[in-house]
Design a protein around this motif. Sequence first.
Motif, PDB file in Angstrom:
ATOM      1  N   THR A   1       0.867  -1.182   0.000  1.00 30.99           N
ATOM      2  CA  THR A   1       0.000   0.000   0.000  1.00 30.99           C
ATOM      3  C   THR A   1       0.908   1.237   0.000  1.00 30.99           C
ATOM      4  O   THR A   1       2.123   1.126  -0.178  1.00 30.99           O
ATOM      5  N   THR A   2       0.329   2.395   0.231  1.00 29.13           N
ATOM      6  CA  THR A   2       1.137   3.613   0.256  1.00 29.13           C
ATOM      7  C   THR A   2       2.076   3.662   1.453  1.00 29.13           C
ATOM      8  O   THR A   2       3.135   4.298   1.391  1.00 29.13           O
ATOM      9  N   ASP A   3       1.710   2.960   2.546  1.00 24.95           N
ATOM     10  CA  ASP A   3       2.531   3.067   3.753  1.00 24.95           C
ATOM     11  C   ASP A   3       2.817   1.741   4.461  1.00 24.95           C
ATOM     12  O   ASP A   3       3.316   1.730   5.584  1.00 24.95           O
ATOM     13  N   GLU A   4       2.515   0.631   3.787  1.00 27.70           N
ATOM     14  CA  GLU A   4       2.786  -0.681   4.394  1.00 27.70           C
ATOM     15  C   GLU A   4       3.183  -1.711   3.337  1.00 27.70           C
ATOM     16  O   GLU A   4       2.784  -1.615   2.181  1.00 27.70           O
ATOM     17  N   VAL A   5       3.960  -2.680   3.790  1.00 25.05           N
ATOM     18  CA  VAL A   5       4.325  -3.838   2.973  1.00 25.05           C
ATOM     19  C   VAL A   5       3.953  -5.088   3.751  1.00 25.05           C
ATOM     20  O   VAL A   5       4.397  -5.271   4.891  1.00 25.05           O
ATOM     21  N   GLU A   6       3.132  -5.936   3.138  1.00 24.77           N
ATOM     22  CA  GLU A   6       2.814  -7.237   3.738  1.00 24.77           C
ATOM     23  C   GLU A   6       3.714  -8.286   3.112  1.00 24.77           C
ATOM     24  O   GLU A   6       3.956  -8.271   1.898  1.00 24.77           O
ATOM     25  N   ILE A   7       4.202  -9.201   3.946  1.00 24.08           N
ATOM     26  CA  ILE A   7       5.065 -10.277   3.426  1.00 24.08           C
ATOM     27  C   ILE A   7       4.494 -11.638   3.826  1.00 24.08           C
ATOM     28  O   ILE A   7       3.753 -11.754   4.808  1.00 24.08           O
ATOM     29  N   ILE A   8       4.859 -12.652   3.044  1.00 26.85           N
ATOM     30  CA  ILE A   8       4.525 -14.039   3.360  1.00 26.85           C
ATOM     31  C   ILE A   8       5.834 -14.799   3.451  1.00 26.85           C
ATOM     32  O   ILE A   8       6.766 -14.557   2.670  1.00 26.85           O
ATOM     33  N   GLN A   9       5.921 -15.754   4.386  1.00 27.54           N
ATOM     34  CA  GLN A   9       7.201 -16.389   4.679  1.00 27.54           C
ATOM     35  C   GLN A   9       7.013 -17.816   5.168  1.00 27.54           C
ATOM     36  O   GLN A   9       5.959 -18.184   5.679  1.00 27.54           O
ATOM     37  N   GLN A  10       8.080 -18.564   5.033  1.00 27.71           N
ATOM     38  CA  GLN A  10       8.130 -19.944   5.523  1.00 27.71           C
ATOM     39  C   GLN A  10       9.241 -20.024   6.571  1.00 27.71           C
ATOM     40  O   GLN A  10      10.278 -19.368   6.430  1.00 27.71           O
ATOM     41  N   ASN A  11       9.010 -20.837   7.608  1.00 26.27           N
ATOM     42  CA  ASN A  11      10.004 -21.085   8.651  1.00 26.27           C
ATOM     43  C   ASN A  11      10.387 -19.808   9.398  1.00 26.27           C
ATOM     44  O   ASN A  11      11.550 -19.538   9.639  1.00 26.27           O
ATOM     45  N   ALA A  12       9.362 -19.045   9.784  1.00 23.93           N
ATOM     46  CA  ALA A  12       9.613 -17.784  10.474  1.00 23.93           C
ATOM     47  C   ALA A  12       9.525 -17.895  11.986  1.00 23.93           C
ATOM     48  O   ALA A  12       9.803 -16.936  12.690  1.00 23.93           O
ATOM     49  N   GLY A  13       9.131 -19.038  12.502  1.00 18.01           N
ATOM     50  CA  GLY A  13       8.954 -19.182  13.946  1.00 18.01           C
ATOM     51  C   GLY A  13       7.560 -19.675  14.247  1.00 18.01           C
ATOM     52  O   GLY A  13       7.256 -20.857  14.062  1.00 18.01           O
ATOM     53  N   ASN A  14       6.677 -18.773  14.682  1.00 22.58           N
ATOM     54  CA  ASN A  14       5.313 -19.150  15.041  1.00 22.58           C
ATOM     55  C   ASN A  14       4.494 -19.447  13.786  1.00 22.58           C
ATOM     56  O   ASN A  14       4.252 -18.544  12.977  1.00 22.58           O
ATOM     57  N   PRO A  15       4.053 -20.685  13.594  1.00 20.63           N
ATOM     58  CA  PRO A  15       3.295 -21.041  12.382  1.00 20.63           C
ATOM     59  C   PRO A  15       1.911 -20.412  12.305  1.00 20.63           C
ATOM     60  O   PRO A  15       1.266 -20.461  11.255  1.00 20.63           O
ATOM     61  N   ASP A  16       1.436 -19.819  13.407  1.00 18.61           N
ATOM     62  CA  ASP A  16       0.153 -19.116  13.373  1.00 18.61           C
ATOM     63  C   ASP A  16       0.218 -17.873  12.489  1.00 18.61           C
ATOM     64  O   ASP A  16      -0.816 -17.363  12.054  1.00 18.61           O
ATOM     65  N   HIS A  17       1.445 -17.387  12.258  1.00 21.72           N
ATOM     66  CA  HIS A  17       1.599 -16.098  11.570  1.00 21.72           C
ATOM     67  C   HIS A  17       2.587 -16.181  10.410  1.00 21.72           C
ATOM     68  O   HIS A  17       3.709 -15.658  10.498  1.00 21.72           O
ATOM     69  N   PRO A  18       2.191 -16.811   9.297  1.00 20.21           N
ATOM     70  CA  PRO A  18       3.097 -16.851   8.142  1.00 20.21           C
ATOM     71  C   PRO A  18       3.183 -15.521   7.391  1.00 20.21           C
ATOM     72  O   PRO A  18       3.991 -15.383   6.484  1.00 20.21           O
ATOM     73  N   ARG A  19       2.354 -14.556   7.787  1.00 19.33           N
ATOM     74  CA  ARG A  19       2.422 -13.218   7.173  1.00 19.33           C
ATOM     75  C   ARG A  19       2.761 -12.179   8.238  1.00 19.33           C
ATOM     76  O   ARG A  19       2.475 -12.364   9.419  1.00 19.33           O
TER      77      ARG A  19
END
Length: 201
Positions: free
Chosen positions: A152-170
């Motif tokens: 967006t104009t002021d945020e970046v959303e990312i998606i990831q694997q193996n980040a730690g807590n599997p509840d939050h892949p984004r």
Amino acid sequence: MKKNLFITLIISALGALTFFFYERSQAPSRVYEIGESLDSLNHVVVYYNGGMGNVSGRNTSPDGYNIGLKYQCVEFVKRYYYEHYKHKMPNAYGNAIDFFDKRLVDGQLNAERDLIQYTNPSKSKPKVGDLIIMDATFSNEYGHVVIVSKVTTDEVEIIQQNAGNPDHPRDVFDLDFDEGNWEIDNGRILGWLRMRKSDGL
């Protein structure tokens, strides 16, 4: 002397309590199975790894291209680029941190990945599909790599694997624009990589 000892014990106890509650907040809400689907981007699945250092074998394409170690962060981003863009990196190996070539200036070709590299901050705003590379930390010498899933104009959303807590892949980071430069507000982010055709090259 006793007063100083008492203060030290109080500070230590508060630190332990903070760590305890932080760890609990990072704990998964349920038990996940290794290889379980957590999320997806353009039908390319994020899988649960079972632990930051776990490896469940190597993933290779039918034509022998090295996609990466299951289910590390590198494996997801390379699988996404292979399946969604039909892109093969000339250098098919390396840890997440190796994806970013610190010798390059903003907007140059990263030949080992055959992708355009942008520094953080950059003249070029991040785009959906870009790879964001994060620097190593004291507890993670290999770095981390993720994919931009929304901008967006002021945020970046990312998606990831193996980040730690599997509840939050984004995750979401603030995006700032100042004096002609775009900066993702996270001290670990070195920059981002982009398909050459996205820039019309």
